[in-house]
Design a protein around this motif. Structure first.
Motif, mmCIF file in Angstrom:
data_model
loop_
_atom_site.group_PDB
_atom_site.id
_atom_site.type_symbol
_atom_site.label_atom_id
_atom_site.label_comp_id
_atom_site.label_asym_id
_atom_site.label_seq_id
_atom_site.Cartn_x
_atom_site.Cartn_y
_atom_site.Cartn_z
ATOM 1 N N UNK A 62 0.836 -1.209 0.000
ATOM 2 C CA UNK A 62 0.000 0.000 0.000
ATOM 3 C C UNK A 62 0.869 1.255 0.000
ATOM 4 N N UNK A 63 1.951 1.221 0.777
ATOM 5 C CA UNK A 63 2.891 2.344 0.832
ATOM 6 C C UNK A 63 3.510 2.581 -0.547
ATOM 7 N N UNK A 64 3.935 1.497 -1.197
ATOM 8 C CA UNK A 64 4.534 1.606 -2.536
ATOM 9 C C UNK A 64 3.540 2.189 -3.534
ATOM 10 N N UNK A 65 2.276 1.759 -3.439
ATOM 11 C CA UNK A 65 1.245 2.271 -4.346
ATOM 12 C C UNK A 65 1.056 3.775 -4.152
ATOM 13 N N UNK A 66 1.051 4.217 -2.892
ATOM 14 C CA UNK A 66 0.868 5.644 -2.605
ATOM 15 C C UNK A 66 2.079 6.469 -3.044
ATOM 16 N N UNK A 67 3.269 5.861 -2.987
ATOM 17 C CA UNK A 67 4.482 6.563 -3.425
ATOM 18 C C UNK A 67 4.698 6.431 -4.931
ATOM 19 N N UNK A 68 3.842 5.605 -5.571
ATOM 20 C CA UNK A 68 3.937 5.341 -7.014
ATOM 21 C C UNK A 68 5.292 4.736 -7.366
ATOM 22 N N UNK A 69 5.691 3.764 -6.544
ATOM 23 C CA UNK A 69 6.954 3.046 -6.735
ATOM 24 C C UNK A 69 6.660 1.555 -6.666
ATOM 25 N N UNK A 70 7.222 0.791 -7.603
ATOM 26 C CA UNK A 70 7.020 -0.655 -7.580
ATOM 27 C C UNK A 70 7.679 -1.267 -6.355
ATOM 28 N N UNK A 71 7.076 -2.305 -5.769
ATOM 29 C CA UNK A 71 7.639 -2.887 -4.545
ATOM 30 C C UNK A 71 8.989 -3.569 -4.789
ATOM 31 N N UNK A 72 9.326 -3.828 -6.068
ATOM 32 C CA UNK A 72 10.646 -4.402 -6.379
ATOM 33 C C UNK A 72 11.681 -3.317 -6.711
ATOM 34 N N UNK A 73 11.281 -2.062 -6.656
ATOM 35 C CA UNK A 73 12.201 -0.952 -6.936
ATOM 36 C C UNK A 73 13.301 -0.925 -5.873
ATOM 37 N N UNK A 74 14.541 -0.734 -6.310
ATOM 38 C CA UNK A 74 15.670 -0.736 -5.371
ATOM 39 C C UNK A 74 15.532 0.357 -4.318
#
Length: 230
Positions: A62-74
């Protein structure tokens, strides 16, 4: 005598004013810090699991979605590194506070804006070496675990090193997927590959000397690459 007494009183009054001003500054700073902590805590609980009191994998998604960053992003790994998070896929309140205070981020908007500076910080050689080592430890899921399965290592290498050393990582990942000697990778092998990427030209491999203290898996990898080049 009277003048001296008057001067002394003036100095005393001035000191009192300065002290009072300093107290006001400290008080304002303390209040601002307290408000920042409240906002950071509130943000934490908006993602935390109510029963565990932790941000768990679902919360991180959910945090990644709100930051617009993929959860596999370094950069998510970099964020965990900044928090000094101990368990993969989980953030404690203390870890969250530590990371977000260091980044001066108490909202999602500020956290998003902090990511480029965090990436610059991590890309400094000494910090990146620390992140690379941390990435391995972070992925150990059990207390006494010393190694990580090859499939997970392939994904982790791609995330952490793929953009910096694409040729080396792609080739090593290919080798790991076709070889049958290694089912898991340990920390010594993991760090050995990082040293390999930084010290050995690829794909000519002219500096590689198998007599030096390289992990055996890298001797085998280099031999495999040279065979392919024939």
């Amino acid at each position: 005598m009277r003048r001296a007494a008057s001067k002394k009183t003036g100095q005393s009054n001035s000191t009192a004013v300065n002290s009072s001003a300093a107290d006001l500054v400290r008080s304002a700073s303390s209040k601002a810090s307290s408000k920042e902590t409240e906002r950071i805590d509130s943000l934490f609980y908006s993602y935390a699991n109510e029963s565990s009191g932790l941000i768990d994998p679902e919360g991180i998604e959910a945090l990644c979605a709100d930051m617009e960053v993929d959860h596999t992003d370094v950069r998510i790994l970099m964020l965990a590194w900044k928090m000094k998070a101990e368990k993969q896929g989980y953030f404690t309140l203390d870890e969250w506070r530590k990371g977000l205070k260091a980044l001066r981020a108490d909202t999602i908007s500020k956290l998003k804006k902090a990511l480029p500076d965090l990436e610059k910080e991590v890309r400094r050689p000494s910090n990146f070496s620390e992140l690379y080592s941390y990435a391995f430890r972070y992925c150990l899921t059990e207390e006494k675990q010393k190694s990580i399965d090859v499939e997970s290592i392939c994904m982790l290498l791609t995330i952490v090193l793929g953009s910096q050393f694409p040729a080396q990582v792609n080739s090593f990942v290919e080798y790991l997927k076709v070889q049958n000697d290694y089912k898991v990778i340990n920390m010594d092998q993991w760090m050995g590959f990082f040293r390999f990427c930084n010290e050995i030209s690829f794909p000519d491999l002219t500096e590689y000397n198998a007599d030096l203290a390289w992990p055996l898996i890298l001797d085998n990898f280099v031999e495999w690459v040279r065979e392919k080049q024939k």
